[in-house]
Design an enzyme around this catalytic site. Sequence first.
Site, PDB file in Angstrom:
ATOM      1  N   SER A  88     -13.710  -4.454   3.499  1.00 46.26           N
ATOM      2  CA  SER A  88     -12.651  -3.448   3.408  1.00 46.26           C
ATOM      3  C   SER A  88     -11.600  -3.726   2.341  1.00 46.26           C
ATOM      4  O   SER A  88     -10.707  -2.893   2.136  1.00 46.26           O
ATOM      5  CB  SER A  88     -11.958  -3.293   4.764  1.00 46.26           C
ATOM      6  OG  SER A  88     -12.746  -2.518   5.630  1.00 46.26           O
ATOM      7  N   LYS A  91     -10.892  -1.006  -0.125  1.00 42.72           N
ATOM      8  CA  LYS A  91      -9.904   0.070   0.038  1.00 42.72           C
ATOM      9  C   LYS A  91      -8.704  -0.071  -0.892  1.00 42.72           C
ATOM     10  O   LYS A  91      -7.925   0.877  -1.049  1.00 42.72           O
ATOM     11  CB  LYS A  91      -9.472   0.133   1.502  1.00 42.72           C
ATOM     12  CG  LYS A  91     -10.606   0.620   2.398  1.00 42.72           C
ATOM     13  CD  LYS A  91     -10.352   0.357   3.866  1.00 42.72           C
ATOM     14  CE  LYS A  91     -11.562   0.811   4.692  1.00 42.72           C
ATOM     15  NZ  LYS A  91     -11.613   0.240   6.015  1.00 42.72           N
ATOM     16  N   SER A 147      -7.015  -0.075   8.508  1.00 43.44           N
ATOM     17  CA  SER A 147      -8.265  -0.155   7.750  1.00 43.44           C
ATOM     18  C   SER A 147      -9.255   0.924   8.174  1.00 43.44           C
ATOM     19  O   SER A 147     -10.419   0.662   8.447  1.00 43.44           O
ATOM     20  CB  SER A 147      -8.899  -1.545   7.922  1.00 43.44           C
ATOM     21  OG  SER A 147      -9.869  -1.778   6.920  1.00 43.44           O
ATOM     22  N   LYS A 262      -4.495  -6.846   1.997  1.00 46.76           N
ATOM     23  CA  LYS A 262      -5.583  -6.185   2.711  1.00 46.76           C
ATOM     24  C   LYS A 262      -6.574  -7.198   3.278  1.00 46.76           C
ATOM     25  O   LYS A 262      -6.953  -8.160   2.614  1.00 46.76           O
ATOM     26  CB  LYS A 262      -6.334  -5.231   1.769  1.00 46.76           C
ATOM     27  CG  LYS A 262      -7.375  -4.365   2.453  1.00 46.76           C
ATOM     28  CD  LYS A 262      -6.727  -3.287   3.304  1.00 46.76           C
ATOM     29  CE  LYS A 262      -7.720  -2.570   4.207  1.00 46.76           C
ATOM     30  NZ  LYS A 262      -8.131  -3.411   5.359  1.00 46.76           N
TER      31      LYS A 262
END
Length: 321
Positions: A88, A91, A147, A262
């Site tokens: 993720s 992203k 997320s 993140k």
Amino acid sequence: MGRRILGIILLCLALLIIISIPVALFTPVGGTVTNLFAPPTPTPTPRPVLTVRGTPPAIGSKIAYLVDDDTGNVLVNVKGRERVPMASTTKIMTAILTIDKADLNQVVTIKQDAVDEAKVHNGSNAQLVVGDQIRLKDLLYALMLPSGDDAATAIADSVAGSQTRFVTMMNAYAKQLKLQNTHYINADGLTYEGKDGKPDPNHYTTGEDLVKLTRYAMRNPLFAQIVQLQKYVLPANGVHHAYDWETTDTMLSTYAGLTGVKTGFTGEAGYCLVFSAYSSGHRLVGAVLDAKDEEERFKDASSLLDWAFALPVLPPPAPKQ
């Protein structure tokens, strides 16, 4: 007679001086001559920078990359150019591409494909409800805090018309940003399997590219503001439900000076973390990839930051002649 000759000489000297003034001021030749008599320009003192001394702390993550964001100096590089899946942390690109290219006031209707994306691939989600109409800017919080794979798909559909076209935009932007070892197959980082049942190998980045992308993204005020939040509440209104999104990056509440960024996890990528922090006038951006669990990725990031912030601040070495 002598006085006349002296007068002529003085007149010639005066004319010579008058002619030489514009030559000295406005021509390269004059400038060169003038510089011969000018005092030497002092050499500027180089700005002191964080300087690596000793070795970084031992970590469990297989990949680590840490940069002094103020200078671009690489402080830690453990397999930083090895291509690996990034889960993720994908992203980060989805968010900054949307911020840079889209109308953030656009209202997005959540479709079934967005909800299905997280369910089918066993991903994380922002609990988006089909039919809700949510501003694109608000969906960025759903993307980055919990997320949301559902949010990633909704964003891709709204910005490009489909995830396929959005991925094309992602790869084009990666080339524009000179991310030479990065390629995307989706907007969320979930594992897609090929016809052979094995994970598609075409979704990858490196620690170096991930940090480079993050340094670029963190220069955008909206992106920087989103990723340092621990919680975002979107009250209900006539077109959507109420949402309460909390960050998956628990290090934001435990490490003083952390400013994002993140988390990520898949079975193929392991536990990942891209992080940034500010302390004592220095900004650092780093990534740890393929840790064995959540605790290890946060511990590794903390150890690297502690070590880097404690480095001496020294003048850089003189360039080689």
